[in-house]
Design a protein around this motif. Sequence first.
Motif, PDB file in Angstrom:
ATOM      1  N   HIS A   1     -15.025  19.991  -1.869  1.00 19.20           N
ATOM      2  CA  HIS A   1     -14.118  21.037  -1.411  1.00 19.20           C
ATOM      3  C   HIS A   1     -14.838  22.175  -0.704  1.00 19.20           C
ATOM      4  CE1 HIS A   1     -11.329  18.779  -3.635  1.00 19.20           C
ATOM      5  NE2 HIS A   1     -11.808  19.112  -4.806  1.00 19.20           N
ATOM      6  N   MET A   2     -16.165  22.058  -0.554  1.00 20.40           N
ATOM      7  CA  MET A   2     -16.909  23.148   0.086  1.00 20.40           C
ATOM      8  C   MET A   2     -16.868  23.012   1.594  1.00 20.40           C
ATOM      9  SD  MET A   2     -20.130  23.727  -2.392  1.00 20.40           S
ATOM     10  CE  MET A   2     -20.674  25.222  -1.633  1.00 20.40           C
ATOM     11  N   LEU A   3     -15.663  23.101   2.149  1.00 23.66           N
ATOM     12  CA  LEU A   3     -15.520  22.848   3.580  1.00 23.66           C
ATOM     13  C   LEU A   3     -16.032  24.004   4.417  1.00 23.66           C
ATOM     14  CD1 LEU A   3     -12.022  21.172   3.611  1.00 23.66           C
ATOM     15  CD2 LEU A   3     -14.261  20.132   3.469  1.00 23.66           C
ATOM     16  N   THR A   4     -16.409  25.105   3.765  1.00 26.37           N
ATOM     17  CA  THR A   4     -16.965  26.205   4.548  1.00 26.37           C
ATOM     18  C   THR A   4     -18.394  25.891   4.976  1.00 26.37           C
ATOM     19  OG1 THR A   4     -17.501  27.240   2.446  1.00 26.37           O
ATOM     20  CG2 THR A   4     -15.556  28.045   3.578  1.00 26.37           C
TER      21      THR A   4
ATOM     22  N   TYR B   1      -6.740  -0.457  11.795  1.00 29.44           N
ATOM     23  CA  TYR B   1      -7.056  -1.882  11.927  1.00 29.44           C
ATOM     24  C   TYR B   1      -6.369  -2.726  10.867  1.00 29.44           C
ATOM     25  CZ  TYR B   1      -9.996  -2.164  15.961  1.00 29.44           C
ATOM     26  OH  TYR B   1     -10.414  -2.179  17.259  1.00 29.44           O
TER      27      TYR B   1
ATOM     28  N   MET C   1       0.858  -1.173   0.000  1.00 24.45           N
ATOM     29  CA  MET C   1       0.000   0.000   0.000  1.00 24.45           C
ATOM     30  C   MET C   1       0.899   1.228   0.000  1.00 24.45           C
ATOM     31  SD  MET C   1      -3.025   0.252   2.641  1.00 24.45           S
ATOM     32  CE  MET C   1      -4.182   1.568   2.577  1.00 24.45           C
TER      33      MET C   1
ATOM     34  N   ASN D   1     -18.410  19.870   5.987  1.00 19.66           N
ATOM     35  CA  ASN D   1     -17.254  19.751   6.868  1.00 19.66           C
ATOM     36  C   ASN D   1     -17.391  18.546   7.799  1.00 19.66           C
ATOM     37  OD1 ASN D   1     -15.042  20.350   8.563  1.00 19.66           O
ATOM     38  ND2 ASN D   1     -15.220  22.473   7.955  1.00 19.66           N
TER      39      ASN D   1
ATOM     40  N   HIS E   1      -7.668   2.248   8.647  1.00 20.81           N
ATOM     41  CA  HIS E   1      -6.244   2.119   8.351  1.00 20.81           C
ATOM     42  C   HIS E   1      -5.491   1.530   9.548  1.00 20.81           C
ATOM     43  CE1 HIS E   1      -2.673   3.110   6.041  1.00 20.81           C
ATOM     44  NE2 HIS E   1      -2.101   3.393   7.184  1.00 20.81           N
TER      45      HIS E   1
ATOM     46  N   LEU F   1     -14.492  28.297  -3.361  1.00 18.75           N
ATOM     47  CA  LEU F   1     -15.924  28.044  -3.298  1.00 18.75           C
ATOM     48  C   LEU F   1     -16.613  28.749  -2.144  1.00 18.75           C
ATOM     49  CD1 LEU F   1     -15.399  24.283  -3.870  1.00 18.75           C
ATOM     50  CD2 LEU F   1     -16.402  25.812  -5.533  1.00 18.75           C
TER      51      LEU F   1
ATOM     52  N   LYS G   1     -11.076  24.347  11.598  1.00 17.64           N
ATOM     53  CA  LYS G   1     -11.626  23.053  11.200  1.00 17.64           C
ATOM     54  C   LYS G   1     -10.784  22.404  10.113  1.00 17.64           C
ATOM     55  CE  LYS G   1     -15.963  22.367  12.953  1.00 17.64           C
ATOM     56  NZ  LYS G   1     -17.261  23.020  12.916  1.00 17.64           N
ATOM     57  N   ILE G   2     -10.253  23.227   9.216  1.00 21.16           N
ATOM     58  CA  ILE G   2      -9.462  22.716   8.105  1.00 21.16           C
ATOM     59  C   ILE G   2      -8.162  22.101   8.592  1.00 21.16           C
ATOM     60  CG2 ILE G   2      -7.938  23.654   6.330  1.00 21.16           C
ATOM     61  CD1 ILE G   2     -10.208  25.127   5.190  1.00 21.16           C
TER      62      ILE G   2
ATOM     63  N   LYS H   1     -12.731  11.145   7.235  1.00 21.82           N
ATOM     64  CA  LYS H   1     -11.339  11.042   7.670  1.00 21.82           C
ATOM     65  C   LYS H   1     -11.229  10.092   8.865  1.00 21.82           C
ATOM     66  CE  LYS H   1      -9.613  14.922   8.882  1.00 21.82           C
ATOM     67  NZ  LYS H   1      -9.108  16.268   9.086  1.00 21.82           N
TER      68      LYS H   1
ATOM     69  N   PHE I   1     -16.845  15.418   5.866  1.00 24.94           N
ATOM     70  CA  PHE I   1     -15.409  15.339   5.585  1.00 24.94           C
ATOM     71  C   PHE I   1     -14.646  14.811   6.800  1.00 24.94           C
ATOM     72  CE2 PHE I   1     -11.260  17.493   5.533  1.00 24.94           C
ATOM     73  CZ  PHE I   1     -10.781  17.060   4.316  1.00 24.94           C
TER      74      PHE I   1
ATOM     75  N   TRP J   1     -11.716   6.474   7.926  1.00 19.55           N
ATOM     76  CA  TRP J   1     -10.538   5.965   7.220  1.00 19.55           C
ATOM     77  C   TRP J   1      -9.383   5.714   8.190  1.00 19.55           C
ATOM     78  CZ3 TRP J   1      -8.797   3.204   3.646  1.00 19.55           C
ATOM     79  CH2 TRP J   1      -7.455   3.245   3.294  1.00 19.55           C
TER      80      TRP J   1
ATOM     81  N   LYS K   1      -8.151  24.936  -2.103  1.00 17.44           N
ATOM     82  CA  LYS K   1      -9.350  24.393  -2.738  1.00 17.44           C
ATOM     83  C   LYS K   1     -10.614  25.033  -2.191  1.00 17.44           C
ATOM     84  CE  LYS K   1      -7.695  19.904  -4.179  1.00 17.44           C
ATOM     85  NZ  LYS K   1      -7.356  18.576  -3.644  1.00 17.44           N
ATOM     86  N   THR K   2     -10.645  25.225  -0.886  1.00 18.70           N
ATOM     87  CA  THR K   2     -11.877  25.694  -0.253  1.00 18.70           C
ATOM     88  C   THR K   2     -12.178  27.150  -0.582  1.00 18.70           C
ATOM     89  OG1 THR K   2     -11.366  24.207   1.558  1.00 18.70           O
ATOM     90  CG2 THR K   2     -13.100  25.798   1.939  1.00 18.70           C
TER      91      THR K   2
ATOM     92  N   VAL L   1     -13.447  28.273  10.216  1.00 15.70           N
ATOM     93  CA  VAL L   1     -13.207  27.300   9.157  1.00 15.70           C
ATOM     94  C   VAL L   1     -11.734  26.906   9.114  1.00 15.70           C
ATOM     95  CG1 VAL L   1     -13.305  26.900   6.676  1.00 15.70           C
ATOM     96  CG2 VAL L   1     -15.142  28.140   7.796  1.00 15.70           C
TER      97      VAL L   1
ATOM     98  N   THR M   1     -16.023  31.892   1.381  1.00 10.48           N
ATOM     99  CA  THR M   1     -15.125  32.752   2.135  1.00 10.48           C
ATOM    100  C   THR M   1     -14.653  32.035   3.393  1.00 10.48           C
ATOM    101  OG1 THR M   1     -16.639  34.467   1.429  1.00 10.48           O
ATOM    102  CG2 THR M   1     -14.864  35.114   2.901  1.00 10.48           C
ATOM    103  N   LEU M   2     -13.375  32.148   3.650  1.00  8.04           N
ATOM    104  CA  LEU M   2     -12.818  31.521   4.840  1.00  8.04           C
ATOM    105  C   LEU M   2     -12.971  32.446   6.034  1.00  8.04           C
ATOM    106  CD1 LEU M   2      -9.461  30.268   3.313  1.00  8.04           C
ATOM    107  CD2 LEU M   2     -11.440  28.871   3.847  1.00  8.04           C
TER     108      LEU M   2
ATOM    109  N   GLU N   1     -17.757  19.670  -7.052  1.00  9.88           N
ATOM    110  CA  GLU N   1     -17.106  20.666  -6.204  1.00  9.88           C
ATOM    111  C   GLU N   1     -17.493  20.522  -4.743  1.00  9.88           C
ATOM    112  OE1 GLU N   1     -17.349  24.623  -7.954  1.00  9.88           O
ATOM    113  OE2 GLU N   1     -15.482  23.920  -8.866  1.00  9.88           O
TER     114      GLU N   1
END
Lengths: 433, 262
Positions: free
Chosen positions: B109-112, B133, A46, B117, B131, A362, A372-373, B124, B120, B127, A358-359, A369, A364-365, B106
Amino acid sequence: MGYRIGQEMDLMQKLEILADAAKYDVACTSSGVDRKNTGSGTGNCMAAGICHSFSSDGRCISLLKILFTNECIFDCRYCINRRSNDVPRASFTPQEVCDLTMGFYRRNYIEGLFLSSGIFQSPDVTMDLLYQTLYKLRREYNFQGYIHVKAIPGADPEIVERTGYLADRMSVNLELPTAEGLRVLAPQKQRSRMLAPIRQVQMRRQENRQELTLYRHAPKFVPAGQSTQMIIGASGESDFQILKVAEHMYRKYEMKRVFYSAFVRVNDDSLLPALPGGPPLLREHRLYQADWLLRYYGFHTEELLSEERPDFNVLLDPKCDWALRHLEYFPVEVMKADYQTLLRVPGIGVRSAQRIVKTRRLGTLDYGVLKKIGVVLKRAVFFITCGGRQMYPVRLEEDYILRNLLDGKEKLPAGTAPACMQLSLFDDPRFSV
Amino acid sequence: MIRVFRCEDTLTGILTGVYDAWDSRLGHQNVRLSSVAVEDLELFCEYTDVEPDVEKAGKVFRTVKRRMGEEAALMIAYASACPHDGKADAIYRMIVIGLHLPDGREICHMLTRPEVNLIFELRKKAWHIAHRYMGFVRFRELENGVLFSEIEAEADILAMIAPHFADRMPGENWALLDRNRQKAAVHPAGKNWFILEDVDEAKLSLPGLSREESYFQELWRRFHRAVGIRERENKALQQAFLPLKFRNVMTEFQEMSTPLKR
């Protein structure tokens, strides 16, 4: 499966001796190759690598890390297996290594094999034994898991090449950062002889890449690349010298990894330094941090250290240290700055920089956020603005930031962190040590 | 009045809930999804129970894949394996946003957006557990040559790690039992793996260990002990990487159970 018991020792004892002898080797990564099972054998790889356990020192165990033999003809002063030491000696047979590897692998104890060796009789004989073991494992047992093997300096290049087609990663340890150190502490080893197999594997890998573009199924040569290792603190090199060597290995020899191993005094030798405070773990840690900056953050050694400042700051990580000396680049506007600039901000790493880029396309940060990121705001807050605003008013002054960064930050080993003390007019954390 | 759709805590259950909630045509702001088994009832809410339906769930999942991309579908599938009270509703909201975007891909990627979020984060987390385990599973060989192991996973990760082991050992008979969910992944040699539901561990009569098993376990324990460097000992670091909750299924942290023989 029957075990061939050695003349005087059984497999259990051998494993204990030869695992114990191999433990000072750092590399235990199983990453770099993505390989599916062909459908007939055992094993796959892997790309991210898998850690299967962690030893009592907190290091990952992903490979069965053993020496083939510790009956070594060399007499390196730092090494537990040096000829003149009175330690129990043992050697595996290729059959035993295969049995162990397959038995452990089926039970999911390990991700593959890490096979190193002391120099038995001569480099050629040793390399040939390693080759035979790998051949048996790959061809007879159809093992498709990860194999990391040492290239023995001074061995016949032809055997090294044959071995390279069976292994995933090969490595030659530089042992000490400079040729002088090597001359003093490991008189039988020469820098030029160590670099020869490294160069050979590098050239062969380049040719192999050409072959693979032409013929997709051409046999792969050392697909996970090479690594090497240096002992830190056994001879008098500065961090600057060590990092220079590491950078050289990355740039000129296409190394995948350079490992640093804090020197552990296993032999009482007058030429070795005494380490009353234990192995220099913090120094090792700082070197790894700087190593990551070289590989993933676009830094150069000269930016981090110089002849005048040859060692890392004990209190600050190299990136914070750099940022404090280059406040002219800050503050960075998170909504606008490009990826490379973001990477240089303390508290923003590769992942969080990628996510920011990336964020923000799309939406405003804001600081919520960002947190969180994955941005570490307690460090980043001094160096960024978001939408033209600071999170809370901070001054862009070296002393102010330094004072706040040192406040309740990463845990330093006992002895390095200043505990409660009387303040004086001339206190300045930058002048310590 | 808000209509709460109570669905089963599985991917199929949640996606069926998404289908039914959307199909109810009450408006997105008037519906809510919940996958919590026992929930405090609220005033001004109506509750509808959703029967998991493979066909409805399949429709939703295919639409997600087509309009929002593989990545988003994977995110939703992984997130649904994690235990979290708000995940069903977040999945619903994420699909609503995704299907209204000009380019649904898209959405990843819209973590706002807080819903995205959350998904997302859960993806994670799932996973990471899976991983871990992949490394921490310890098979033991039974008398009949079957490799068997238990896990006690926080999230429902059996279906994520089974393909990995199926690829790794195509010629072995192996089985993985999730104690927390009474589920097992079973792989007959040379065939495809499958999931068995409602496996009662107490009623399971496993054959004894194979002749070599305890020998190999002891070899591994000795290796594990030998490989640590005493001068660098750092149990806190070990525990940070390998928390105690994993250790009761791991060979190297168990004492020898049967006397050693070869």
